[in-house]
Design a protein around this motif. Structure first.
Motif, PDB file in Angstrom:
ATOM      1  N   LEU B   8       0.946  -1.101  -0.081  1.00 10.63           N
ATOM      2  CA  LEU B   8       0.326  -0.122  -0.031  1.00 10.63           C
ATOM      3  C   LEU B   8       0.584   1.257  -0.033  1.00 10.63           C
ATOM      4  N   ILE B  54      -6.844  -0.887  -2.535  1.00  7.54           N
ATOM      5  CA  ILE B  54      -6.194  -0.480  -4.063  1.00  7.54           C
ATOM      6  C   ILE B  54      -6.997  -0.854  -5.242  1.00  7.54           C
ATOM      7  N   ILE B  69      -3.496   3.416  -5.181  1.00  4.08           N
ATOM      8  CA  ILE B  69      -4.682   3.411  -4.109  1.00  4.08           C
ATOM      9  C   ILE B  69      -6.283   4.125  -3.670  1.00  4.08           C
ATOM     10  N   GLY B  73      -7.679   2.696   1.301  1.00  8.80           N
ATOM     11  CA  GLY B  73      -6.556   1.969   1.265  1.00  8.80           C
ATOM     12  C   GLY B  73      -5.353   3.786   2.000  1.00  8.80           C
TER      13      GLY B  73
END
Lengths: 174, 174
Positions: B8, B54, B69, B73
């Motif tokens: 992430l 995502i 993202i 997220g």
DNA sequence: GCTTTCATGTAAGTCGTTACATGATTTC
DNA sequence: GAAATCATGTAACGACTTACATGAAAGC
């Protein structure tokens, strides 16, 4: 494959032990170096017995089984200690956060580092307290245990200093 | 649950990336903090997509999928960085060996510590070389990457000193 | 008799490693 | 046209965590 050597090593040091004995010993002595759960432990004892590295040397009340190390087990243990190169642990949750610290604003980044430094300081104090509480003997377990504990303190102090330094780096950044 | 935040985080820093991009970036930047294999990466990308952290923002040649993202997220990432307390890594192969060093004779114990000290010295040199080789930019990844690398050097030096000290402790033991 | 401690075992799920498998595009 | 690079996916196995399950013996 280190759990098995931890188990093997403790059985050798104690000159015989049950799963229950080992569980207690893991908690007080190996907890900061190689923790193990009850379920892992009994599983490993089974595998080690099947492979002939340990054997049941006595049976006691409540289904207690006392294990002893075999010749094969002792050879494997010594080989692992002295000849297998340790792998350096790499994964570090806290450092991963530092690496990604650009994703939060400056204020939160600084307070993160401050908080971590405090946590480390608490851990140093805790370790120092533990060191005083432990009845240090002059057997091998005590002697080498003390060396390991000394590393714990040193590395925590180094970490604390680094947190402080890193904090200042961020503060003085453009 | 840190791999997912590493993924992430890198997607956020790069402002979009494919599994292949991430794989390369893990190798050069996160390798000493949170390594990941190709197989782990693609698996995690699948899970992150399924959970809406995502999303695929573009498709390229050779089946390439570029991920970005999402709002969800980003929130999860910032929360994890700033508010979830990191867990301190405990398992250490080399320290476990030290703890059990009473199981081998003095000579082998000493040579173990000497060899480990040498290995650490090599690692320090390697890190220093890497530091010079990296084209340090002034973006966040470079800035925080440098902080992390500095920790790498400091901790290795602390470890080296400790190995030396521990060796002497054993030598001067009755 | 009740509670605590001793004592062992198993099952489900996640995470990590290694290996297998496949194919498109670019470079030389 | 061959080799390197780009690109993704899956399968098998081992390690670790959490939870469930059971029962005997000792202490009060």
């Amino acid at each position: 494959m280190s759990l098995r050597h931890a188990v093997l090593g403790l059985i050798a040091e104690l000159d015989g032990a049950s799963g229950y004995d080992l569980l207690k010993l893991f908690e007080i002595s190996l907890n900061s170096v190689w923790p193990a759960t009850q379920s892992q432990l009994y599983g490993e004892l089974g595998k080690l017995t099947a492979e002939g590295l340990i054997e049941v040397v006595a049976k006691g009340a409540r289904g207690r089984k006392e294990y002893g190390i075999t010749e094969t087990g002792r050879k494997e243990l010594e080989h692992w200690i002295a000849e297998v190169e340790p792998k350096v642990p790499r994964r570090d949750d806290a450092l991963l956060r530092v690496f990604l610290l650009g994703q939060v604003d400056r204020e939160r980044a600084l307070s993160f580092l401050d908080r971590q430094r405090e946590r480390v300081e608490e851990m140093v104090a805790e370790l120092a307290g533990l060191e005083e509480a432990v009845p240090w003997d002059d057997d091998n377990l005590s002697f080498y245990g003390r060396l390991v504990m000394e590393w714990g303190k040193q590395s925590l102090r180094a970490r604390r200093d680094w947190y402080e330094w890193a904090r200042n780096e961020i503060e003085s950044r453009g």
